[in-house]
Structure formats: structure tokens, C-alpha cells
Design a protein around this motif. Structure first.
Motif, PDB file in Angstrom:
ATOM      1  N   ILE A 241       0.917  -1.271   0.043  1.00 54.34           N
ATOM      2  CA  ILE A 241      -0.004   0.216   0.119  1.00 54.34           C
ATOM      3  C   ILE A 241       0.793   1.297   0.041  1.00 54.34           C
ATOM      4  CG2 ILE A 241      -1.629   1.380   1.370  1.00 54.34           C
ATOM      5  CD1 ILE A 241      -3.056  -1.237   2.269  1.00 54.34           C
ATOM      6  N   MET A 242       1.917   1.245   0.882  1.00 53.28           N
ATOM      7  CA  MET A 242       2.853   2.377   0.702  1.00 53.28           C
ATOM      8  C   MET A 242       3.534   2.521  -0.622  1.00 53.28           C
ATOM      9  SD  MET A 242       2.617   3.592   3.771  1.00 53.28           S
ATOM     10  CE  MET A 242       3.799   4.864   3.355  1.00 53.28           C
ATOM     11  N   THR A 243       4.144   1.645  -1.342  1.00 50.68           N
ATOM     12  CA  THR A 243       4.429   1.539  -2.555  1.00 50.68           C
ATOM     13  C   THR A 243       3.331   2.450  -3.398  1.00 50.68           C
ATOM     14  OG1 THR A 243       5.352  -0.408  -2.337  1.00 50.68           O
ATOM     15  CG2 THR A 243       5.550   0.476  -4.451  1.00 50.68           C
ATOM     16  N   GLY A 244       2.173   2.092  -3.409  1.00 50.21           N
ATOM     17  CA  GLY A 244       1.185   2.758  -4.006  1.00 50.21           C
ATOM     18  C   GLY A 244       0.935   4.049  -3.664  1.00 50.21           C
ATOM     19  N   ALA A 245       1.169   4.463  -2.471  1.00 46.69           N
ATOM     20  CA  ALA A 245       1.002   5.645  -1.923  1.00 46.69           C
ATOM     21  C   ALA A 245       1.985   6.590  -2.424  1.00 46.69           C
ATOM     22  CB  ALA A 245       1.057   5.912  -0.500  1.00 46.69           C
ATOM     23  N   ILE A 246       3.278   6.167  -2.596  1.00 46.30           N
ATOM     24  CA  ILE A 246       4.342   6.704  -3.041  1.00 46.30           C
ATOM     25  C   ILE A 246       4.166   7.247  -4.750  1.00 46.30           C
ATOM     26  CG2 ILE A 246       6.964   6.759  -3.955  1.00 46.30           C
ATOM     27  CD1 ILE A 246       7.278   4.453  -1.762  1.00 46.30           C
TER      28      ILE A 246
ATOM     29  N   ASN B 211      10.089  10.244  -1.874  1.00 44.54           N
ATOM     30  CA  ASN B 211      10.101   8.606  -2.231  1.00 44.54           C
ATOM     31  C   ASN B 211      11.069   8.063  -0.945  1.00 44.54           C
ATOM     32  OD1 ASN B 211       8.214   9.309  -4.194  1.00 44.54           O
ATOM     33  ND2 ASN B 211       9.855   8.713  -5.915  1.00 44.54           N
ATOM     34  N   SER B 212      12.082   8.698  -0.752  1.00 42.57           N
ATOM     35  CA  SER B 212      12.835   8.088   0.226  1.00 42.57           C
ATOM     36  C   SER B 212      12.293   8.064   1.456  1.00 42.57           C
ATOM     37  CB  SER B 212      14.008   9.006   0.425  1.00 42.57           C
ATOM     38  OG  SER B 212      14.774   9.284  -0.656  1.00 42.57           O
ATOM     39  N   ILE B 213      11.446   9.135   2.039  1.00 47.34           N
ATOM     40  CA  ILE B 213      10.947   8.816   3.289  1.00 47.34           C
ATOM     41  C   ILE B 213       9.789   7.630   3.180  1.00 47.34           C
ATOM     42  CG2 ILE B 213       9.057   9.940   4.851  1.00 47.34           C
ATOM     43  CD1 ILE B 213      10.268  12.616   3.738  1.00 47.34           C
ATOM     44  N   ALA B 214       9.117   7.366   2.011  1.00 48.59           N
ATOM     45  CA  ALA B 214       8.207   6.308   1.791  1.00 48.59           C
ATOM     46  C   ALA B 214       8.755   5.076   2.022  1.00 48.59           C
ATOM     47  CB  ALA B 214       7.175   6.732   0.692  1.00 48.59           C
ATOM     48  N   ILE B 215       9.942   5.026   1.331  1.00 49.41           N
ATOM     49  CA  ILE B 215      10.788   3.661   1.385  1.00 49.41           C
ATOM     50  C   ILE B 215      11.354   3.486   2.657  1.00 49.41           C
ATOM     51  CG2 ILE B 215      12.839   2.630   0.293  1.00 49.41           C
ATOM     52  CD1 ILE B 215      12.453   4.485  -2.101  1.00 49.41           C
TER      53      ILE B 215
ATOM     54  N   LYS C 257      10.479  -0.265   7.199  1.00 44.60           N
ATOM     55  CA  LYS C 257      10.435  -0.501   8.627  1.00 44.60           C
ATOM     56  C   LYS C 257       9.189  -1.201   8.963  1.00 44.60           C
ATOM     57  CE  LYS C 257      12.451   2.690  11.699  1.00 44.60           C
ATOM     58  NZ  LYS C 257      12.579   4.087  11.378  1.00 44.60           N
ATOM     59  N   LEU C 258       8.048  -1.130   7.838  1.00 43.09           N
ATOM     60  CA  LEU C 258       6.960  -2.057   8.214  1.00 43.09           C
ATOM     61  C   LEU C 258       7.292  -3.330   7.584  1.00 43.09           C
ATOM     62  CD1 LEU C 258       4.166   0.454   6.526  1.00 43.09           C
ATOM     63  CD2 LEU C 258       4.483  -0.374   9.130  1.00 43.09           C
ATOM     64  N   GLN C 259       7.941  -3.557   6.564  1.00 44.91           N
ATOM     65  CA  GLN C 259       8.380  -4.804   6.095  1.00 44.91           C
ATOM     66  C   GLN C 259       9.409  -5.892   7.005  1.00 44.91           C
ATOM     67  OE1 GLN C 259       9.910  -4.363   2.008  1.00 44.91           O
ATOM     68  NE2 GLN C 259       8.261  -5.554   1.322  1.00 44.91           N
ATOM     69  N   ARG C 260       9.975  -5.197   7.969  1.00 42.89           N
ATOM     70  CA  ARG C 260      11.178  -5.891   8.655  1.00 42.89           C
ATOM     71  C   ARG C 260      10.427  -7.107   9.355  1.00 42.89           C
ATOM     72  NH1 ARG C 260      14.662  -2.075  11.229  1.00 42.89           N
ATOM     73  NH2 ARG C 260      15.147  -1.654   9.202  1.00 42.89           N
ATOM     74  N   PRO C 261       9.350  -6.878  10.071  1.00 45.11           N
ATOM     75  CA  PRO C 261       8.824  -8.345  10.700  1.00 45.11           C
ATOM     76  C   PRO C 261       8.371  -9.281   9.675  1.00 45.11           C
ATOM     77  CG  PRO C 261       7.271  -6.607  11.187  1.00 45.11           C
ATOM     78  CD  PRO C 261       8.521  -5.961  10.364  1.00 45.11           C
ATOM     79  N   LEU C 262       8.119  -8.865   8.605  1.00 41.23           N
ATOM     80  CA  LEU C 262       7.623 -10.046   7.514  1.00 41.23           C
ATOM     81  C   LEU C 262       8.554 -11.016   7.320  1.00 41.23           C
ATOM     82  CD1 LEU C 262       5.713  -7.785   5.254  1.00 41.23           C
ATOM     83  CD2 LEU C 262       4.567  -9.474   6.901  1.00 41.23           C
ATOM     84  N   GLN C 263       9.849 -10.466   7.189  1.00 40.00           N
ATOM     85  CA  GLN C 263      11.209 -11.320   6.697  1.00 40.00           C
ATOM     86  C   GLN C 263      11.712 -12.069   7.871  1.00 40.00           C
ATOM     87  OE1 GLN C 263      13.232  -8.055   5.423  1.00 40.00           O
ATOM     88  NE2 GLN C 263      12.201  -8.128   3.102  1.00 40.00           N
ATOM     89  N   SER C 264      12.147 -13.317   7.499  1.00 41.64           N
ATOM     90  CA  SER C 264      12.348 -14.333   8.738  1.00 41.64           C
ATOM     91  C   SER C 264      13.959 -13.877   9.075  1.00 41.64           C
ATOM     92  CB  SER C 264      12.522 -15.628   7.937  1.00 41.64           C
ATOM     93  OG  SER C 264      12.945 -15.827   6.692  1.00 41.64           O
TER      94      SER C 264
END
Lengths: 283, 311
Positions: free
Chosen positions: B220-225, B295-299, B304-311
């Protein structure tokens, strides 16, 4: 009618620690098998397509009941009526009688959220949430009540111990559940279901996506959990059904063909179709 | 019966030919972009200075700056983001997670898809009628006001060509994009996760809040960017609602007059004098820097949001 807490089920308001206490298990164990789930003339449809035909079946409490039968025979559909997961499928409906300890499961006003607290489910493919191992197990408990941090930690530990995963993950509870192996993920999903404190565990082909070694560990776990939970397992694996279940029900084209004690049904089936299926002649 | 064998050499040749075509396309795109950036840099870098950033517009090119449009862009885009991002996500959640399959849902869906393709100037016309003039209600009369024009919470209705009206206008432009991007993100969340959460006794809202939305948030954040990058570069709809070309103050409240960088660039680039063209190039550089920063801020947020998704 909705029944937030049932009097004979002590896992309601008073429970803080592990879902099932030892004393309660002991008090009930010696008596002859009680019926947990019963159905009379249960039929079900997806749209106009009838998938279950007037089923009559009793499932005993604290036993493992296996549903077997070829693909498309309706066994998963039946399983998903017991926790009303079929509500999420547009066009799914059922008629007849289906009850859990006297609670009418087909009542349209039934509180399905509360029902799913009492009836846990493990899916075919492990589906851990993309969260930490701890948060996966704590997910269900957190939905239903407020825990103190120490109570929650204890509950998570006990659930992981009960699903035989504690030793493997106790040092990495904060790392992602997605980093676990398939077998570990499935045991995590079992721990996640147990943590809510259900009476019944529904398992929809829980080992079909796992290798033989993980399958063996899940089967061993099922045999251990039988003391505490009523377990209904759907399986395609005949050996698995004979290894883990006390009772077996054989379905074919939406009809219940034969049901009985597992050892009897496998060694001495009364029905020709059952015999053909369990001996591998078709299916 | 069977067809004749295609020689391996010919298949390899076709494969190589395709690769060459792809490389050529990429090279042309990069060269064009590079040429654009270089020509703008050559023309604009000379005019870029702290004074340029900190001065208002002027008739003399040597004294003109972009203080008003720069801050105007920040105000308008901030308002736009605050409106369009939550509304877009909310609409997407309704359509994907709650709405039953119905004719109304299909109608909404069809309209959202069509609206995302409507030229932005059309939104400007709508915004002019709806926000700026309030459909002509109370025209001729004094606008209804709250507070006095000096206070930071001053509001009036109709809005007039104000910062708030500008933000609303851009929000209209990007809302369909935001909705569609959020819907795609929600659709990409595996159904098994929703089922798992439901089977544990979640309500539908708990499923959304605890499982679906967190899993969809990075996308969603990518879309917002992308949506905000579009908003920050829009000139046409703001021109229609009466965005000013020459503004000699920075916004102080939601009713302030405003201009934005694309309008200022449009203004300067259209003048005959060579000096103003240089200013336009310098403003384009600023605009690009703002865009990259955005864009950098959004990235960073996405990571930050993606971190818990990765193992």
C-alpha cells in the motif's frame, strides 16, 4: 441462541493459565466416551450443488475421529461446518441438525466468533502469520481476553510445549515464524489453535504438505493431544487414519458409507465400497 | 503428423535478438532521461542558491525565488496525503474485505477504475465548482467564516482558491489510484491468513487490523508513493481552481492563497526572457529533489513495516 459460556465447560471466565486443567481431564477420563459432536440428517449445498446427503454421525469426546474418502466426497465441507468456516463461502448452506455438546451449530444467530474459540482448526497448508513465533501463539488469546505479560508468556510456553515445539523455538520466540520448517510451522499452527483453549480441534489434512518425518511428529502429537481434546482429522492417507484415529468415518460422494472403531473398519469393513477404498482398490 | 523440427541455432538466434531489443529499449530510455537531466542541470544549476529558495517571485529574474511555491507544494501535498491516503485505504478495505458481491459493489468498482483514467483537469473543474465555489451557494454574499483571516485556524466556506481547496483537488486526482493500489495490495494477501485468523475466533475487523492490513501495508505504501509523486507534479487542476502564479507570502492557514512548483515552472517557462527559463530549470531541479526526498521517506517507512515480515 448464543452461549458465551457453557456451564459444563470450565474454560470460560475462570481460566487464566493453560486452557485445559489436569484435574478436569482426570475427572472425566474414566467414563465411557461422551458424544461431543452429533449430526442428524445433515445436508449441505454450495449454491444448488448438494455436497452432503443426510448424514447421521456421532463423534465421541476426547477421541480422534478420522474422516476418509476420495477427493470431493464432502469431508472437508463437513469439517468446516463444525466451526462454521463455511460462512465465509458465498452460497454455502446446510440443513438438518448439527450440535456440539447440545449447542445448535447451524443456528443462524450463533455467535461464530465464540464458537471458533471453542473449536480450533488446523489447515492443510501451514499458515503462520507473518509475525514472530511468540505473537503467532499469543494471537488467539489476545483476541479474546486481556492477559498480564507473565500470564501470556506462560500460556505461550505451555501451548508450545503441548505442541512439542518448545524445545526447538524457546531461544528464538521473537524471530519470524516464517523462518521455521514446514513441519515446525504446522506444529506452531497447532500451538496457536491450542492457546485459545478449544474443546475440539479440527484438522484438515494437516500433514499433506509435509515430509514423512514431519508427518510422523505431527501424528505423534495428535496421539498425545487426544487426552485433552476432541480431534476430528480429515486425511487422504489410509495408514495415517489407522495410526492416529480411534474412530473412522468413510464418505463417498457426500454420503456417509460406514463408520465405526478404526481397527474394525480397517480390518473388517461391512460395506463393499469401504473395503475397496481402505484396501486401495479405488480412490 | 508432427511438425518439422526448428533448428536450435535459429531458436537461440531469436532469443539473442529479443535480448538485444530489450537492451536497446532500456538504453534509449536511459539516454533520453540522462539528456533531460543534463540539459536541465546545465541550464538551472547556475541559478540555484539559498537566495533562490528563500525569495518570493519577482519581475526581475535576478531577485526571483521559489519560497512561495516550494512551501505551497509542501502544504498542498501534505493536505492531499492526509485526505487521500486514509480514504483510499478505507475504501479499499471496504471493497475487498467487507462488501458482499453485489451490483452496487460492481458499480463502485467500475467507477473507481474509470475515474483513475480521467484527465486531471476534469477534477480541477469539479473542484472549482464543489470546493472553491461550493456550487454557487451564497455567491454574492459574504462567505461563512470561522475565526479571523490572521488566525492559524481560520476557515471559510466556500473555500475559494485556498491551500485547502488545492489539497482537496489533488486528493480527488489521486484517490482512484490510491484505492486501486490498496485493493491490489489487499488482494495479494493470501486467503489462508484470513482463514487462519477467522478460525481462531477473530471478528472481521480483527482480521483486517491484525493480519490483512499489516501484511498489505508495504505494498500500500508503494502505491501511496506513486500516487503522491503524481500529486506533487500536477499543475493543470490547480490552474483551473485558480491557483496563483505570483504569490508573495507563504501559507499561514488553510485559507491562504498558494502556488505550487509545477505552476511556477509553467509560469517561468512560458516567458520570453532567457533568464526566466534558467529559473524554471532551477525550479525543476528543486522539484526533482523534493520528489526524491518524498520517495525516500516512503521507502524508509516501507522498510520499517516490512521488517517483521522477513525471517
Amino acid at each position: 441462541m448464543t452461549q458465551p459460556t457453557t456451564p459444563e465447560q470450565p474454560l470460560g471466565a475462570s481460566r487464566v493459565e493453560l486452557p485445559r486443567g489436569e484435574s478436569e481431564t482426570a475427572a472425566r477420563a474414566p467414563s465411557s466416551p461422551q458424544t461431543a459432536i452429533s449430526m442428524r440428517g445433515l445436508s449441505s449445498w454450495y449454491g444448488s450443488n448438494q455436497v452432503l446427503h443426510a448424514l447421521d454421525l456421532e463423534i465421541a469426546a476426547k477421541q480422534v475421529c478420522a474422516f476418509i474418502g476420495p477427493s470431493g466426497c464432502g469431508k472437508s465441507t463437513l469439517l468446516r461446518w463444525i466451526n462454521r468456516m463455511n460462512d465465509t463461502i458465498p452460497g454455502a448452506r446446510a440443513a438438518g441438525m448439527l450440535s456440539l455438546h447440545g449447542l445448535d451449530l447451524l443456528d443462524p444467530t450463533l455467535d461464530v466468533v465464540d464458537l471458533r474459540r471453542r473449536v480450533g482448526m488446523v489447515f492443510q497448508k501451514p499458515n503462520p502469520f507473518p509475525k514472530s513465533i511468540f505473537d503467532n501463539v499469543a494471537f488467539g488469546p489476545r483476541l479474546h481476553r486481556i492477559y498480564s505479560p507473565t500470564d501470556l508468556e506462560e500460556l505461550v510456553e505451555q501451548s508450545l510445549r503441548a505442541s512439542a515445539l518448545w524445545g526447538e523455538v524457546k531461544d528464538r520466540l521473537d524471530s519470524s515464524a516464517l523462518g521455521l520448517s514446514g513441519g515446525q510451522q504446522q506444529r506452531l499452527c497447532i500451538a496457536r489453535a491450542i492457546a485459545v483453549g478449544p474443546e475440539v480441534l479440527l484438522m484438515d489434512e494437516p500433514c499433506s504438505a509435509l515430509d514423512p518425518r514431519s508427518t510422523a511428529s505431527i501424528e505423534e502429537l495428535i496421539r498425545e493431544l487426544r487426552a485433552t481434546y476432541t480431534i476430528v482429522i480429515v486425511t487422504h492417507n489410509m495408514q495415517q487414519a489407522s495410526r492416529v484415529s480411534d474412530a473412522t468415518a468413510f464418505f463417498y460422494e457426500g454420503k456417509l458409507i460406514e463408520t465405526g472403531a478404526t481397527d474394525l473398519l480397517f480390518t473388517n469393513p461391512t460395506n463393499r465400497q469401504t473395503e475397496d477404498y481402505v484396501t486401495g482398490r479405488f480412490g | 503428423m508432427s511438425g518439422s523440427v526448428i533448428p536450435t541455432a535459429r531458436r537461440l538466434l531469436a532469443s539473442r535478438l529479443f535480448l538485444t531489443l530489450c537492451l536497446a529499449a532500456t538504453t534509449i530510455a536511459i539516454l533520453l532521461l540522462g539528456a533531460l537531466l543534463v540539459s536541465i542541470a546545465i541550464e538551472g544549476l547556475g541559478s540555484l542558491s539559498w537566495r533562490f529558495l528563500d525569495s518570493f517571485a519577482s519581475r526581475k529574474a535576478a531577485q526571483a525565488g521559489i519560497k512561495a511555491p516550494l512551501l505551497g507544494s509542501v502544504w498542498v501535498c501534505a493536505i492531499c496525503a492526509l485526505i487521500a491516503v486514509p480514504m483510499g485505504i478505507g475504501t479499499a478495505i471496504y471493497l475487498e474485505e467487507f462488501a458482499k458481491r453485489s451490483r452496487i459493489k460492481r458499480l463502485i468498482q467500475l467507477n473507481v477504475s474509470n475515474l483513475s483514467g480521467v484527465p486531471s483537469i476534469v477534477y480541477g473543474i469539479l473542484a472549482l465548482a464543489a470546493f472553491v465555489r461550493f456550487f454557487g451557494m451564497g455567491s454574492g454574499d459574504e462567505p461563512w467564516t470561522l475565526g479571523n483571516p490572521e488566525s492559524f485556524w481560520y476557515l471559510q466556506c466556500p473555500l475559494g482558491p485556498s491551500v485547502l481547496a488545492g489539497g482537496f483537488t489533488l486528493a480527488l486526482v489521486i484517490l482512484p489510484i490510491m484505492i486501486i493500489a490498496s485493493q491490489e495490495a489487499l488482494r495479494a494477501v493470501p486467503q489462508s491468513l484470513r482463514q487462519g485468523a477467522l478460525a481462531l475466533g477473530s471478528t472481521r475487523w480483527q482480521v483486517v487490523r491484525l493480519v490483512t492490513l499489516p501484511a498489505a501495508m508495504p505494498t500500500i505504501m508503494t502505491g501511496a508513493i506513486l500516487a503522491m509523486s503524481r500529486a506533487i507534479g500536477e499543475a493543470a487542476p490547480l490552474l483551473v481552481i485558480g491557483g496563483f502564479l505570483l504569490v508573495f507570502q507563504t501559507p499561514t492557514n488553510l485559507m491562504s492563497d498558494f502556488t505550487v512548483l509545477p505552476l511556477q515552472i509553467f509560469n517561468w517557462a512560458g516567458r520570453p526572457q532567457e533568464d526566466f527559463h534558467k529559473l524554471a530549470a532551477a525550479a525543476i531541479i528543486v522539484q526533482l529533489v523534493v520528489l526524491v526526498a518524498f520517495n525516500s521517506i516512503a521507502i524508509v517507512i516501507r522498510q520499517k513495516l516490512q521488517r517483521p515480515l522477513q525471517s
